[in-house]
Design a protein around this motif. Structure first.
Motif, short mmCIF file in Angstrom:
data_model
loop_
_atom_site.label_atom_id
_atom_site.label_comp_id
_atom_site.label_asym_id
_atom_site.label_seq_id
_atom_site.Cartn_x
_atom_site.Cartn_y
_atom_site.Cartn_z
N ARG A 206 -6.97 5.65 -4.37
CA ARG A 206 -6.72 4.35 -5.01
C ARG A 206 -7.66 3.26 -4.51
O ARG A 206 -7.24 2.16 -4.16
CB ARG A 206 -5.27 3.94 -4.83
N THR B 75 0.85 -1.19 0.00
CA THR B 75 0.00 0.00 0.00
C THR B 75 0.88 1.23 0.00
O THR B 75 1.95 1.25 0.59
CB THR B 75 -0.93 0.04 1.22
N ARG C 67 -9.33 3.08 -1.76
CA ARG C 67 -9.40 2.89 -0.30
C ARG C 67 -9.92 4.16 0.35
O ARG C 67 -9.68 5.25 -0.13
CB ARG C 67 -8.01 2.60 0.27
N ASN C 68 -10.64 3.99 1.44
CA ASN C 68 -11.05 5.13 2.25
C ASN C 68 -9.92 5.44 3.23
O ASN C 68 -9.45 4.57 3.95
CB ASN C 68 -12.33 4.83 3.02
N ILE C 69 -9.49 6.70 3.24
CA ILE C 69 -8.35 7.11 4.04
C ILE C 69 -8.82 8.15 5.07
O ILE C 69 -9.58 9.04 4.74
CB ILE C 69 -7.25 7.74 3.17
N ARG D 179 -10.98 9.42 -0.47
CA ARG D 179 -10.69 8.16 -1.16
C ARG D 179 -9.39 8.30 -1.94
O ARG D 179 -9.15 9.31 -2.57
CB ARG D 179 -11.80 7.78 -2.13
#
Length: 107
Positions: free
Chosen positions: A71, A26, A73-75, A69
């Motif tokens: 890539r 990641t 994923r929720n960040i 968001r």
């Protein structure tokens, strides 16, 4: 085994391609905090072009949480600021995958 010859048997080997390990790696989005005399500007790498996809949640006057968001994923990122800001006066703009969050400093 001096007089015996070793016979090699050919076994049919099943070769499998290597698994793609890049899905486990990641990469965090780039976040940069810039301070100006009247405001603090935060630059965040995002996936969406919609400014409504970036949300800001104030923790206190010198800490904010940014949710977006990146890539797929929720960040959530907690950002500590060097000076106090007005949490009611901010602006979010997104252009070319970079969100620009402008926060006014307290006077």
């Amino acid at each position: 085994m001096s007089g015996e010859e070793r016979k090699e048997t050919t076994k049919k080997r099943d070769f499998r391609s290597y698994e793609d390990h890049s899905k486990y790696l990641t990469q965090d989005p780039l976040i940069e905090v810039r301070e100006y005399p009247d405001q603090i500007r935060i630059l965040v790498e995002v996936s969406d072009q919609d400014p409504n996809s970036v949300s800001i949640r104030p923790i206190d006057t010198s800490k904010i949480e940014i949710i977006f968001r990146y890539r797929g994923r929720n960040i959530k990122k907690l950002i500590s600021l060097a000076s106090e800001v007005n949490l009611n006066d901010y602006e979010v703009r997104v252009k070319n995958g970079v969100a620009r969050i402008s926060l006014r400093r307290n006077q």
